[in-house]
Design a protein around this motif. Structure first.
Motif, PDB file in Angstrom:
ATOM      1  N   LEU A 168       0.824  -1.199   0.000  1.00 53.02           N
ATOM      2  CA  LEU A 168       0.000   0.000   0.000  1.00 53.02           C
ATOM      3  C   LEU A 168       0.865   1.258   0.000  1.00 53.02           C
ATOM      4  N   GLY A 169       1.997   1.185  -0.673  1.00 50.55           N
ATOM      5  CA  GLY A 169       2.858   2.337  -0.816  1.00 50.55           C
ATOM      6  C   GLY A 169       3.717   2.588   0.417  1.00 50.55           C
ATOM      7  N   PHE A 170       4.335   3.771   0.448  1.00 43.02           N
ATOM      8  CA  PHE A 170       5.318   4.089   1.478  1.00 43.02           C
ATOM      9  C   PHE A 170       5.072   5.491   2.032  1.00 43.02           C
ATOM     10  N   GLY A 171       5.195   5.615   3.349  1.00 45.13           N
ATOM     11  CA  GLY A 171       5.000   6.894   3.999  1.00 45.13           C
ATOM     12  C   GLY A 171       3.534   7.262   4.120  1.00 45.13           C
ATOM     13  N   GLY A 172       3.282   8.367   4.828  1.00 43.89           N
ATOM     14  CA  GLY A 172       1.902   8.794   5.012  1.00 43.89           C
ATOM     15  C   GLY A 172       1.816   9.991   5.922  1.00 43.89           C
ATOM     16  N   ASP A 173       0.773  10.008   6.734  1.00 45.28           N
ATOM     17  CA  ASP A 173       0.493  11.165   7.582  1.00 45.28           C
ATOM     18  C   ASP A 173       1.356  11.202   8.842  1.00 45.28           C
ATOM     19  N   ARG A 174       1.861  10.057   9.276  1.00 47.82           N
ATOM     20  CA  ARG A 174       2.670  10.008  10.486  1.00 47.82           C
ATOM     21  C   ARG A 174       4.107   9.610  10.150  1.00 47.82           C
ATOM     22  N   ASN A 175       5.023   9.915  11.063  1.00 46.63           N
ATOM     23  CA  ASN A 175       6.431   9.610  10.853  1.00 46.63           C
ATOM     24  C   ASN A 175       6.704   8.133  11.108  1.00 46.63           C
ATOM     25  N   SER A 176       7.641   7.578  10.353  1.00 46.71           N
ATOM     26  CA  SER A 176       8.039   6.188  10.560  1.00 46.71           C
ATOM     27  C   SER A 176       8.855   6.071  11.846  1.00 46.71           C
ATOM     28  N   GLN A 191       5.376  -5.964  14.699  1.00 48.35           N
ATOM     29  CA  GLN A 191       4.761  -4.647  14.726  1.00 48.35           C
ATOM     30  C   GLN A 191       4.764  -4.028  13.325  1.00 48.35           C
ATOM     31  N   LYS A 192       3.777  -3.155  13.053  1.00 47.65           N
ATOM     32  CA  LYS A 192       3.664  -2.509  11.746  1.00 47.65           C
ATOM     33  C   LYS A 192       3.666  -0.994  11.938  1.00 47.65           C
ATOM     34  N   PRO A 193       4.055  -0.225  10.917  1.00 50.52           N
ATOM     35  CA  PRO A 193       4.251   1.217  11.110  1.00 50.52           C
ATOM     36  C   PRO A 193       2.975   2.031  11.279  1.00 50.52           C
ATOM     37  N   ASP A 194       1.860   1.685  10.628  1.00 52.53           N
ATOM     38  CA  ASP A 194       0.576   2.376  10.784  1.00 52.53           C
ATOM     39  C   ASP A 194       0.729   3.884  10.539  1.00 52.53           C
ATOM     40  N   LEU A 195       1.094   4.251   9.314  1.00 55.32           N
ATOM     41  CA  LEU A 195       1.419   5.638   8.972  1.00 55.32           C
ATOM     42  C   LEU A 195       0.272   6.400   8.334  1.00 55.32           C
ATOM     43  N   LEU A 196      -0.812   5.725   7.931  1.00 57.42           N
ATOM     44  CA  LEU A 196      -1.889   6.368   7.182  1.00 57.42           C
ATOM     45  C   LEU A 196      -3.073   6.669   8.088  1.00 57.42           C
ATOM     46  N   ASN A 197      -3.555   7.906   8.059  1.00 61.79           N
ATOM     47  CA  ASN A 197      -4.760   8.247   8.812  1.00 61.79           C
ATOM     48  C   ASN A 197      -6.009   7.632   8.203  1.00 61.79           C
ATOM     49  N   SER A 198      -5.975   7.377   6.903  1.00 57.85           N
ATOM     50  CA  SER A 198      -7.172   6.909   6.204  1.00 57.85           C
ATOM     51  C   SER A 198      -7.518   5.456   6.520  1.00 57.85           C
ATOM     52  N   VAL A 199      -6.532   4.649   6.847  1.00 59.97           N
ATOM     53  CA  VAL A 199      -6.779   3.236   7.165  1.00 59.97           C
ATOM     54  C   VAL A 199      -5.866   2.826   8.315  1.00 59.97           C
ATOM     55  N   ARG A 200      -6.293   1.829   9.068  1.00 63.47           N
ATOM     56  CA  ARG A 200      -5.514   1.327  10.193  1.00 63.47           C
ATOM     57  C   ARG A 200      -4.638   0.161   9.744  1.00 63.47           C
ATOM     58  N   GLU A 201      -3.442   0.070  10.303  1.00 66.91           N
ATOM     59  CA  GLU A 201      -2.553  -1.063  10.030  1.00 66.91           C
ATOM     60  C   GLU A 201      -2.225  -1.756  11.340  1.00 66.91           C
ATOM     61  N   ASP A 202      -2.600  -3.022  11.465  1.00 63.22           N
ATOM     62  CA  ASP A 202      -2.408  -3.781  12.703  1.00 63.22           C
ATOM     63  C   ASP A 202      -1.111  -4.567  12.666  1.00 63.22           C
ATOM     64  N   ALA A 203      -0.675  -4.994  13.848  1.00 60.82           N
ATOM     65  CA  ALA A 203       0.449  -5.916  13.946  1.00 60.82           C
ATOM     66  C   ALA A 203       0.066  -7.255  13.322  1.00 60.82           C
ATOM     67  N   TRP A 204       1.082  -8.002  12.869  1.00 60.69           N
ATOM     68  CA  TRP A 204       0.874  -9.322  12.289  1.00 60.69           C
ATOM     69  C   TRP A 204       1.381 -10.399  13.249  1.00 60.69           C
ATOM     70  N   ALA A 205       0.760 -11.575  13.171  1.00 63.83           N
ATOM     71  CA  ALA A 205       1.193 -12.705  13.994  1.00 63.83           C
ATOM     72  C   ALA A 205       0.902 -13.994  13.245  1.00 63.83           C
ATOM     73  N   ASP A 206       1.661 -15.026  13.575  1.00 57.26           N
ATOM     74  CA  ASP A 206       1.373 -16.341  13.001  1.00 57.26           C
ATOM     75  C   ASP A 206       1.821 -17.443  13.948  1.00 57.26           C
ATOM     76  N   ALA A 207       1.293 -18.634  13.710  1.00 52.27           N
ATOM     77  CA  ALA A 207       1.736 -19.859  14.363  1.00 52.27           C
ATOM     78  C   ALA A 207       2.066 -20.841  13.255  1.00 52.27           C
ATOM     79  N   PHE A 208       3.276 -21.413  13.268  1.00 53.00           N
ATOM     80  CA  PHE A 208       3.728 -22.170  12.099  1.00 53.00           C
ATOM     81  C   PHE A 208       4.246 -23.560  12.473  1.00 53.00           C
ATOM     82  N   VAL A 209       4.251 -24.406  11.459  1.00 55.23           N
ATOM     83  CA  VAL A 209       4.884 -25.725  11.508  1.00 55.23           C
ATOM     84  C   VAL A 209       5.859 -25.790  10.342  1.00 55.23           C
ATOM     85  N   ALA A 210       7.107 -26.183  10.609  1.00 56.26           N
ATOM     86  CA  ALA A 210       8.124 -26.299   9.556  1.00 56.26           C
ATOM     87  C   ALA A 210       8.626 -27.730   9.491  1.00 56.26           C
ATOM     88  N   TRP A 211       8.759 -28.218   8.282  1.00 51.09           N
ATOM     89  CA  TRP A 211       9.245 -29.587   8.026  1.00 51.09           C
ATOM     90  C   TRP A 211      10.513 -29.505   7.199  1.00 51.09           C
TER      91      TRP A 211
END
Length: 298
Positions: free
Chosen positions: A211-219, A243-263
């Motif tokens: 969704l591009g780079f930079g926005g309304d808030r500082n990184s 954690q995610k930067p969440d730089l755009l006022n127009s939309v929210r950006e949440d942190a990401w998480a996962d649970a994985f299995v590796a073979w």
């Protein structure tokens, strides 16, 4: 535009298949099984979401090696596919490349067309990511000091119109800088080995740059963590948080998480499956689903 995107995707996949066949015939196999981790969502060696301090491929000192991966992520309203390759040198340097394609599902496309009064009837975004990583000090297994590496990821978004024109992103390109520390603790939990990684990243990338780079808030600098338990030589389970930067006022950006299995059936093949929670992405909430990556190593 669609024709150019189709050709880029085709050339990328052909190149990847050639490299897969070439890598399968190579012979840099000096390192211990599973110690290079997998190729994460931006092409660097690590987990699914987080780059680790490890150097990709099974090449050790005075060797070089290659890895290539095909990755797919499917959440409620989006699908993301990625073809990626990396080269590791002397267990000290890593260079990588990833080509990502993000597509919006049918319901999501209808929502987007309605929200933009038909200006964007569909959404397909392609992005290239060029990465480099270098080991600074320490060792993953031996000694008290964890392995510490620094890296960067240069990202180019080829379809950022909606991000810049509607969402308020400032640029179609950006660079992520990160420092990572990884340590494998032997016999740490009921006789099983545990890998712990922490990564500190500075980024202007909205949703990886899709969704591009930079926005309304500082990184700012953000934290990323991974932990994996090696059940035996061939299987590992773990969790990640980013954690995610969440730089755009127009939309929210949440942190990401996962649970994985590796073979790790052998040093040639790595397979990772995960349940991923990506939170809010642009207009769509609660984006959850599966992650699958097949990797060939030399």
């Amino acid at each position: 535009m669609k024709s150019n995107a189709w050709w880029r995707a085709l050339v990328t996949r052909i190149w990847l298949l050639i490299l897969l066949m070439w890598a399968a015939g190579a012979c840099a196999q000096s390192r211990i099984l599973a110690t290079p981790g997998a190729m994460q969502l931006e092409g660097s060696a690590g987990g699914g979401l987080v780059p680790w301090a490890v150097i990709g491929s099974y090449a050790s000192e005075d060797e070089w090696g290659a890895s290539a991966a095909l990755t797919a992520v499917q959440v409620n309203d989006f699908s993301l596919t990625q073809a990626s390759v990396l080269l590791g040198f002397d267990e000290r340097w890593e260079v990588s490349y990833a080509h990502q394609t993000l597509r919006l599902g049918n319901q999501g496309a209808a929502d987007l067309a309605q929200a933009t009064a038909g200006a964007f009837p569909n959404l397909t975004i392609e992005q290239d990511i060029f990465g480099v990583k270098g080991r600074i000090t320490g060792n993953l297994i031996y000694g008290a000091l964890p392995q510490i590496s620094a890296g960067l990821q240069y990202k180019i978004n080829h379809n950022a119109d909606i991000s810049t024109q509607v969402l308020g992103a400032r640029s179609t390109r950006g660079v992520d800088y990160y420092v990572a520390a990884s340590k494998l603790y032997l016999d740490a939990l009921w006789g099983r080995n545990i890998l712990v990684n922490g990564t500190l990243r500075h980024s202007r990338a909205n949703q990886l740059g899709l969704l591009g780079f930079g926005g309304d808030r500082n990184s700012a600098w953000m934290g990323e963590v991974s932990m994996a338990v090696l059940l035996n030589r061939h299987w590992a389970v773990g969790v990640e948080y980013r954690q995610k930067p969440d730089l755009l006022n127009s939309v929210r950006e949440d942190a990401w998480a996962d649970a994985f299995v590796a073979w790790f059936p052998s040093k040639r093949v790595t397979l990772v499956a995960a349940y991923a929670d990506l939170g809010n992405i642009a207009l769509w909430d609660a984006q959850r689903g599966w992650y699958l990556s097949l990797q060939i190593n030399n």
